[in-house]
Design a protein around this motif. Structure first.
Motif, mmCIF file in Angstrom:
data_model
loop_
_atom_site.group_PDB
_atom_site.id
_atom_site.type_symbol
_atom_site.label_atom_id
_atom_site.label_comp_id
_atom_site.label_asym_id
_atom_site.label_seq_id
_atom_site.Cartn_x
_atom_site.Cartn_y
_atom_site.Cartn_z
ATOM 1 N N TYR A 98 0.846 -1.202 0.000
ATOM 2 C CA TYR A 98 0.000 0.000 0.000
ATOM 3 C C TYR A 98 0.881 1.252 0.000
ATOM 4 O O TYR A 98 0.677 2.164 -0.808
ATOM 5 C CB TYR A 98 -0.910 -0.002 1.224
ATOM 6 N N VAL A 99 1.859 1.280 0.886
ATOM 7 C CA VAL A 99 2.721 2.465 1.001
ATOM 8 C C VAL A 99 3.611 2.595 -0.224
ATOM 9 O O VAL A 99 3.828 3.707 -0.736
ATOM 10 C CB VAL A 99 3.544 2.413 2.298
ATOM 11 N N ARG A 100 4.144 1.479 -0.731
ATOM 12 C CA ARG A 100 4.960 1.529 -1.957
ATOM 13 C C ARG A 100 4.178 2.152 -3.112
ATOM 14 O O ARG A 100 4.680 3.005 -3.841
ATOM 15 C CB ARG A 100 5.380 0.113 -2.370
ATOM 16 N N THR A 101 2.937 1.708 -3.268
ATOM 17 C CA THR A 101 2.113 2.214 -4.355
ATOM 18 C C THR A 101 1.735 3.666 -4.122
ATOM 19 O O THR A 101 1.751 4.487 -5.049
ATOM 20 C CB THR A 101 0.846 1.352 -4.510
ATOM 21 N N TRP A 102 1.375 3.999 -2.896
ATOM 22 C CA TRP A 102 0.977 5.364 -2.550
ATOM 23 C C TRP A 102 2.051 6.358 -2.953
ATOM 24 O O TRP A 102 1.772 7.417 -3.529
ATOM 25 C CB TRP A 102 0.694 5.429 -1.053
ATOM 26 N N PHE A 103 3.315 6.034 -2.696
ATOM 27 C CA PHE A 103 4.422 6.932 -3.002
ATOM 28 C C PHE A 103 5.165 6.544 -4.288
ATOM 29 O O PHE A 103 6.260 7.060 -4.532
ATOM 30 C CB PHE A 103 5.392 6.990 -1.822
ATOM 31 N N ASP A 104 4.592 5.646 -5.068
ATOM 32 C CA ASP A 104 5.159 5.286 -6.369
ATOM 33 C C ASP A 104 6.625 4.862 -6.254
ATOM 34 O O ASP A 104 7.468 5.231 -7.083
ATOM 35 C CB ASP A 104 5.024 6.468 -7.346
ATOM 36 N N LEU A 105 6.924 4.061 -5.249
ATOM 37 C CA LEU A 105 8.311 3.730 -4.947
ATOM 38 C C LEU A 105 8.918 2.716 -5.913
ATOM 39 O O LEU A 105 10.144 2.567 -5.948
ATOM 40 C CB LEU A 105 8.424 3.197 -3.507
ATOM 41 N N GLU A 106 8.100 2.027 -6.684
ATOM 42 C CA GLU A 106 8.644 1.018 -7.588
ATOM 43 C C GLU A 106 8.986 1.591 -8.962
ATOM 44 O O GLU A 106 9.490 0.871 -9.824
ATOM 45 C CB GLU A 106 7.663 -0.154 -7.709
ATOM 46 N N THR A 107 8.709 2.861 -9.164
ATOM 47 C CA THR A 107 9.074 3.506 -10.432
ATOM 48 C C THR A 107 10.514 4.016 -10.361
ATOM 49 O O THR A 107 10.883 4.718 -9.418
ATOM 50 C CB THR A 107 8.129 4.684 -10.732
ATOM 51 N N SER A 108 11.305 3.666 -11.347
ATOM 52 C CA SER A 108 12.662 4.207 -11.437
ATOM 53 C C SER A 108 12.596 5.611 -12.038
ATOM 54 O O SER A 108 11.970 5.823 -13.077
ATOM 55 C CB SER A 108 13.537 3.307 -12.307
ATOM 56 N N LEU A 109 13.254 6.553 -11.392
ATOM 57 C CA LEU A 109 13.272 7.931 -11.887
ATOM 58 C C LEU A 109 14.547 8.252 -12.663
ATOM 59 O O LEU A 109 14.771 9.394 -13.052
ATOM 60 C CB LEU A 109 13.129 8.910 -10.716
ATOM 61 N N THR A 110 15.371 7.242 -12.906
ATOM 62 C CA THR A 110 16.667 7.475 -13.561
ATOM 63 C C THR A 110 16.500 8.147 -14.915
ATOM 64 O O THR A 110 17.150 9.162 -15.216
ATOM 65 C CB THR A 110 17.425 6.144 -13.735
ATOM 66 N N SER A 111 15.627 7.618 -15.765
ATOM 67 C CA SER A 111 15.479 8.195 -17.112
ATOM 68 C C SER A 111 14.826 9.573 -17.053
ATOM 69 O O SER A 111 15.124 10.438 -17.885
ATOM 70 C CB SER A 111 14.670 7.256 -18.005
ATOM 71 N N PHE A 112 13.963 9.787 -16.071
ATOM 72 C CA PHE A 112 13.350 11.109 -15.899
ATOM 73 C C PHE A 112 14.411 12.139 -15.535
ATOM 74 O O PHE A 112 14.458 13.243 -16.091
ATOM 75 C CB PHE A 112 12.272 11.026 -14.831
ATOM 76 N N TYR A 113 15.310 11.771 -14.617
ATOM 77 C CA TYR A 113 16.368 12.704 -14.239
ATOM 78 C C TYR A 113 17.401 12.861 -15.347
ATOM 79 O O TYR A 113 18.008 13.934 -15.487
ATOM 80 C CB TYR A 113 17.014 12.251 -12.930
ATOM 81 N N GLU A 114 17.588 11.832 -16.163
ATOM 82 C CA GLU A 114 18.450 11.970 -17.341
ATOM 83 C C GLU A 114 17.850 12.968 -18.320
ATOM 84 O O GLU A 114 18.575 13.752 -18.947
ATOM 85 C CB GLU A 114 18.635 10.611 -18.019
ATOM 86 N N LEU A 115 16.522 12.951 -18.446
ATOM 87 C CA LEU A 115 15.841 13.924 -19.300
ATOM 88 C C LEU A 115 16.153 15.347 -18.847
ATOM 89 O O LEU A 115 16.301 16.258 -19.666
ATOM 90 C CB LEU A 115 14.331 13.670 -19.266
ATOM 91 N N GLY A 116 16.275 15.542 -17.536
ATOM 92 C CA GLY A 116 16.577 16.861 -16.990
ATOM 93 C C GLY A 116 17.915 17.417 -17.449
ATOM 94 O O GLY A 116 18.127 18.639 -17.447
#
Length: 299
Positions: free
Chosen positions: A82-100
């Motif tokens: 529940y908490v993992r999903t609530w805070f979207d913890l299973e999504t990798s943000l690596t490519s998003f930050y690379e976009l930055g």
């Protein structure tokens, strides 16, 4: 009290997520208290009042059960999920930050709010209702209407003198007349939309599992747009906040326009055509770009 330790990914900042969760004093589905978060959650047919505290420099969250007792491994895993999903913890943000590194707007927000995750709405029916409630009114009045709906029709518990609520179920709202919601100052049209959506949930016409298994953003959006009261903005909002659709992008959102205007120091808000041009570089990350642009507005 039972305690659960949930390891978190490297790019996670609990304090940034609390900024989002603490944006209205009228919020009644959770409470932010001195850097901690308290919420009543449904889990495996039971309700648990949990308190979440960051630890180990954001490398883990301590989940304390303020009410309820953990009896087996399945309960522990369900609360963690529940908490993992609530805070979207299973999504990798690596490519998003690379976009930055390649996009100036994304770089601006990711440098300031690194570790912010999309904070989900865990109940799809709540997501539908909130998106309808917020249409064409200011945020404070939207929260007022949501608070009235929850406190009138939602289940609750009391802990240490404070009341904690769950969002009303579709079954509870489907039983109402539109006049019941009009008594809470819902417009007649919004009352019709909310009770109509509740009935669709009760009939199985809106099934979260079925919707999530649709193959594409376009298919999901087409499904949502068939629901009375759901337009393009609300469909994208629901996909972003409830359905984990990374391409969701409410392009007509005034907040997005104002954020881009501020970040780029423009004299006037960008046009839809200009935003479409900018967003070509955001493919697959539109939802996160949107959430970070909204975060910019809180400053």
């Amino acid at each position: 009290m039972d305690e659960i330790i949930l390891e978190t990914p490297e790019d996670f900042n609990f304090s940034e997520c609390l900024v989002y969760l603490n944006r209205s004093e009228l919020e009644c589905l959770h409470r932010v208290v001195e850097g901690t978060l308290i919420k009543l959650i449904p889990c495996l047919g039971q309700y648990y009042l949990i308190q979440i505290i960051p630890m180990k420099d954001n490398q883990a969250l301590k989940i304390t059960l303020l009410t309820g007792v953990i009896r087996d491994y399945l309960q522990v895993e369900a609360i963690k999920n529940y908490v993992r999903t609530w805070f979207d913890l299973e999504t990798s943000l690596t490519s998003f930050y690379e976009l930055g590194k390649r996009d100036s707007i994304v770089r601006y927000v990711t440098e300031r709010y690194r570790g912010l995750r999309i904070v989900k709405i865990m109940d799809l029916f709540e997501g539908f209702c909130w998106s309808v409630i917020g249409q064409q009114i200011n945020l404070k009045f939207a929260y007022t209407l949501k608070k009235r709906l929850i406190e009138t029709y939602g289940e609750s518990i009391t802990f240490q003198g404070e009341r904690y609520y769950l969002f009303p179920t579709p079954e509870r709202i489907a039983c109402l007349r539109t006049d019941d919601l009009k008594d809470l100052q819902f417009s007649g049209r919004k009352a019709e939309y909310v009770t109509g959506i509740a009935n669709l949930f009760c009939q199985g016409a809106l099934d979260e599992t079925q919707i999530k298994h649709m193959e594409s953003y376009e298919m999901i959006k087409e499904k949502l747009l068939k629901v009375r009261g759901i337009g393009h903005w609300t469909a994208d909002y629901i996909m972003l906040k409830c359905l984990d659709v990374k391409e969701a992008f409410p392009i007509a959102d005034v907040g997005i326009h104002n954020a881009i205007k501020g970040i780029m120091n423009l004299e006037q808000k960008p046009t839809i055509a200009e935003i479409e041009l900018l967003s070509k570089f955001w493919k697959g990350h539109e939802a996160y770009v949107t959430f970070y642009l909204w975060r910019y507005l809180y400053d």
